[in-house]
Design a protein around this motif. Structure first.
Motif, PDB file in Angstrom:
ATOM      1  N   ARG A  17      52.896  31.539  36.441  1.00  0.00           N
ATOM      2  CA  ARG A  17      51.509  31.792  36.864  1.00  0.00           C
ATOM      3  C   ARG A  17      50.887  30.508  37.397  1.00  0.00           C
ATOM      4  N   ARG A  20      52.242  29.526  40.808  1.00  0.00           N
ATOM      5  CA  ARG A  20      51.610  30.282  41.902  1.00  0.00           C
ATOM      6  C   ARG A  20      50.246  29.687  42.242  1.00  0.00           C
ATOM      7  N   ASP A  21      49.477  29.339  41.223  1.00  0.00           N
ATOM      8  CA  ASP A  21      48.172  28.718  41.447  1.00  0.00           C
ATOM      9  C   ASP A  21      48.314  27.362  42.132  1.00  0.00           C
ATOM     10  N   VAL A  23      50.745  26.346  44.092  1.00  0.00           N
ATOM     11  CA  VAL A  23      51.143  26.553  45.492  1.00  0.00           C
ATOM     12  C   VAL A  23      49.914  26.881  46.342  1.00  0.00           C
ATOM     13  N   LYS A  24      49.055  27.725  45.819  1.00  0.00           N
ATOM     14  CA  LYS A  24      47.825  28.080  46.550  1.00  0.00           C
ATOM     15  C   LYS A  24      46.965  26.835  46.784  1.00  0.00           C
ATOM     16  N   LEU A  25      46.796  26.012  45.760  1.00  0.00           N
ATOM     17  CA  LEU A  25      45.999  24.797  45.889  1.00  0.00           C
ATOM     18  C   LEU A  25      46.656  23.788  46.825  1.00  0.00           C
ATOM     19  N   ALA A  27      48.628  24.492  49.326  1.00  0.00           N
ATOM     20  CA  ALA A  27      48.474  25.011  50.688  1.00  0.00           C
ATOM     21  C   ALA A  27      47.071  24.698  51.217  1.00  0.00           C
ATOM     22  N   GLU A  28      46.073  24.808  50.349  1.00  0.00           N
ATOM     23  CA  GLU A  28      44.705  24.464  50.747  1.00  0.00           C
ATOM     24  C   GLU A  28      44.619  22.966  51.067  1.00  0.00           C
ATOM     25  N   ASN A  31      46.102  22.205  54.397  1.00  0.00           N
ATOM     26  CA  ASN A  31      45.200  22.566  55.485  1.00  0.00           C
ATOM     27  C   ASN A  31      44.271  21.406  55.825  1.00  0.00           C
TER      28      ASN A  31
END
Length: 99
Positions: A17, A20-21, A23-25, A27-28, A31
């Motif tokens: 879990r 996954r969090d 990876v999201k951060l 990716a942000e 950016n």
């Protein structure tokens, strides 16, 4: 907030879990690295030693507050920064090629 785990299955579920969090951060964060590569006017501005040390110092201060070992935080962020700089060079060079 950590969940109390009773089994290795519980531990693995929570680590998955968190991954996954993360990876999201990440990716942000990537950016914003890409935006920096687009915005910076000179290739020499991509690597900023003072900014690197500022970021690491802030991370280590937060790590201390959160109970994250500096033996994990320091090398992890330095690697993240180096890979981010590599990616920013790619973005910067791509921008220059497109012009």
């Amino acid at each position: 907030m950590s969940v109390h785990c009773e089994t290795m299955s519980d531990v693995r579920r929570e680590i998955d879990r968190l991954d996954r969090d993360l990876v999201k951060l990440l990716a942000e964060r990537q950016n914003y690295i890409e935006q920096a590569g687009r915005i910076k006017g000179e290739r020499s501005a991509v690597r900023d030693e003072a900014r690197i040390e500022d970021v690491v110092a802030k991370v280590l201060a937060e790590a201390k507050k959160q109970g994250l070992s500096p033996a994990i935080a320091d090398p992890l962020w330095r690697l993240l920064i180096e890979k981010s700089i590599d990616h920013e060079y790619v973005v910067f060079d791509g921008k220059s090629a497109a012009e």
